[in-house]
Design an enzyme around this catalytic site. Structure first.
Site, short mmCIF file in Angstrom:
data_model
loop_
_atom_site.label_atom_id
_atom_site.label_comp_id
_atom_site.label_asym_id
_atom_site.label_seq_id
_atom_site.Cartn_x
_atom_site.Cartn_y
_atom_site.Cartn_z
N HIS A 25 166.43 66.88 45.78
CA HIS A 25 165.41 67.90 45.48
C HIS A 25 166.09 69.08 44.81
O HIS A 25 166.50 70.04 45.47
CB HIS A 25 164.71 68.31 46.79
CG HIS A 25 163.56 69.24 46.61
ND1 HIS A 25 162.61 69.43 47.58
CD2 HIS A 25 163.21 70.07 45.59
CE1 HIS A 25 161.71 70.32 47.18
NE2 HIS A 25 162.06 70.73 45.96
N HIS A 27 165.36 71.26 41.18
CA HIS A 27 164.65 71.48 39.92
C HIS A 27 165.71 71.94 38.93
O HIS A 27 166.30 73.01 39.13
CB HIS A 27 163.57 72.55 40.07
CG HIS A 27 162.55 72.20 41.10
ND1 HIS A 27 161.35 71.60 40.78
CD2 HIS A 27 162.56 72.33 42.46
CE1 HIS A 27 160.66 71.40 41.88
NE2 HIS A 27 161.37 71.82 42.93
N HIS A 205 155.69 67.45 46.11
CA HIS A 205 155.83 68.59 47.01
C HIS A 205 154.57 68.64 47.87
O HIS A 205 153.45 68.57 47.34
CB HIS A 205 155.91 69.89 46.21
CG HIS A 205 157.24 70.15 45.58
ND1 HIS A 205 157.88 69.26 44.76
CD2 HIS A 205 158.07 71.24 45.65
CE1 HIS A 205 159.02 69.78 44.35
NE2 HIS A 205 159.17 70.97 44.87
N GLU A 208 154.93 72.62 51.86
CA GLU A 208 155.92 73.71 51.70
C GLU A 208 155.24 74.99 52.23
O GLU A 208 155.66 75.55 53.22
CB GLU A 208 156.31 73.86 50.22
CG GLU A 208 157.29 75.00 49.95
CD GLU A 208 157.61 75.17 48.46
OE1 GLU A 208 156.93 74.58 47.61
OE2 GLU A 208 158.57 75.93 48.16
N ASP A 286 166.84 72.87 45.96
CA ASP A 286 165.58 73.30 45.32
C ASP A 286 165.85 74.02 44.00
O ASP A 286 165.78 73.40 42.93
CB ASP A 286 164.74 74.16 46.28
CG ASP A 286 163.24 74.10 46.00
OD1 ASP A 286 162.83 73.30 45.15
OD2 ASP A 286 162.48 74.86 46.65
N ASP A 287 166.12 75.33 44.06
CA ASP A 287 166.38 76.13 42.85
C ASP A 287 167.59 77.02 43.12
O ASP A 287 167.45 78.24 43.35
CB ASP A 287 165.14 77.01 42.55
CG ASP A 287 163.90 76.15 42.33
OD1 ASP A 287 163.75 75.58 41.25
OD2 ASP A 287 163.09 76.05 43.28
#
Ligand code: ADE
Ligand code: ZN
Length: 350
Positions: A25, A27, A205, A208, A286-287
């Protein structure tokens, strides 16, 4: 079941960093560091509404998912050419290899780029070449997952799939991301059914910020194989049972959850609860450029805050390989390396 060696608690951070792992996961647009955003803006003759790197970084104070997405899409607007996509993915893969990531499945958001006039071919070729090179010179396996933006229409998702059709050999699956609440999975029922017919892997997703009902519909309507985040599942006992029974992996992102105020205090994170209930949870970034840490930071910080154990560490790394969309032969090799690394840790030969 592998008997986890009695590694002292004080050595857990070192073990977390050294253990082989997969990242499921990430991005790729969320790996754009402010320095690279400024370098790409300069290379492409674009001006940014921030004076410098420091001013941009200081804008990274989020209150919820949407407050982050607004700045994340603005950051991605510096990506114009194939080389830009290559450089972004390359920078992430170098970091991931240093964190002992053996396999990474990279999400990308093509609509963010095609809506600005960038061709699908430019996006996919740049990312794909970075994956090919990383396998050769970093020894890391990397594949691509195309994500549909859920704040846009299903029609736009179908158009995106159409544009990606010539490049489907370069992606392993599709996902669903962006603004969750108000955009339930069932909005994309038909496009996911089509992707399933095309033989693509499916993720979304869900849970969340959104309710357990969104996780149910991701499973039962979209028929996804993994849930991205999924931390809200703890509010529904029947759902917890379903996720455990079917070994549906959750790609959990602790620092993201903290920075987007899902768990403002990392010590309150429910990762250990999910694992102890028998769910196939994993740890991911994630980011990372926006949330202050790559995968190893996610591991060390959530373990430090919650007091998780060596057994949890092994289970999380094992789950990451098992839940990946890699082939069985690769999975067995990686799981063997994981066992070996834990055993070697006992011999203090690090
Ligand atoms: N796009 C990038 N990061 C995301 C996240 N954490 N949730 C939903 N969409 C995203
Ligand atoms: Zn995400």
């Amino acid at each position: 079941m592998f008997k986890v060696p009695p590694i002292p608690a004080a050595r857990i951070p070192e073990l977390l960093r050294a253990m082989p792992k997969a990242e499921l996961h990430i991005h790729i647009e969320g790996s754009l560091e402010p320095e690279l955003i400024f370098a790409l803006a300069q290379r492409n003759g674009l001006s940014l509404p921030y004076a410098d790197v420091q001013a941009l970084r200081s804008a990274y104070a989020f209150t919820n998912l949407q407050s982050f997405l607004d700045i994340y899409y603005a950051g991605a607007s510096v990506l114009l050419h194939e080389q830009d996509f290559y450089d972004m993915a390359r920078a992430y893969l170098v970091r991931a290899a240093a964190d002992n990531v053996l396999h990474a499945e990279l999400f990308f958001d093509p609509q963010t780029h095609t809506e600005r006039g960038v061709a699908m071919e430019t996006v996919i070729n740049g990312l794909h070449h970075a994956c090919v090179d990383a396998r050769k010179d970093l020894g890391i396996s990397a594949t691509l997952i195309l994500c549909f933006l859920r704040h846009l229409s299903e029609e736009s998702a179908f158009e995106t799939l159409e544009q990606a059709q010539p490049f489907l050999d370069k992606i392993v699956g599709v996902g669903l991301d962006s603004s969750e609440v108000g955009n339930p999975p069932e909005k994309f029922a038909r496009v996911f059914a089509r992707c399933r017919e095309l033989g693509l892997h499916l993720v979304a997703h869900a849970g969340e910020e959104g309710p357990p009902a969104y996780i149910w519909s991701a499973l039962d309507v979209l028929k996804v194989e993994r849930i991205d985040h999924g931390v809200q599942a703890v509010h529904d006992a029947a759902l917890m049972q379903r996720l455990a029974q079917d070994r549906i992996a959750l790609t959990v992102c602790p620092l993201s959850n903290q920075k987007l105020c899902v768990f403002p205090n990392l010590g309150d994170h429910n990762l250990a609860k999910l694992l102890d209930a028998g769910l196939a949870a994993t740890v991911n970034s994630d980011d990372p450029a926006y949330f202050g840490g790559y995968i190893n930071d996610n591991f060390t910080e959530v373990f430090a805050a919650t007091g998780m154990t060596v057994r949890h560490a092994y289970q999380l790394a094992f789950n990451s390989f098992e839940a990946s969309f890699a082939g069985n032969a690769d999975k067995r090799v990686w799981e063997h390396k994981l066992k070996e690394r834990f055993e070697r840790f006992m011999e203090h030969d690090y």
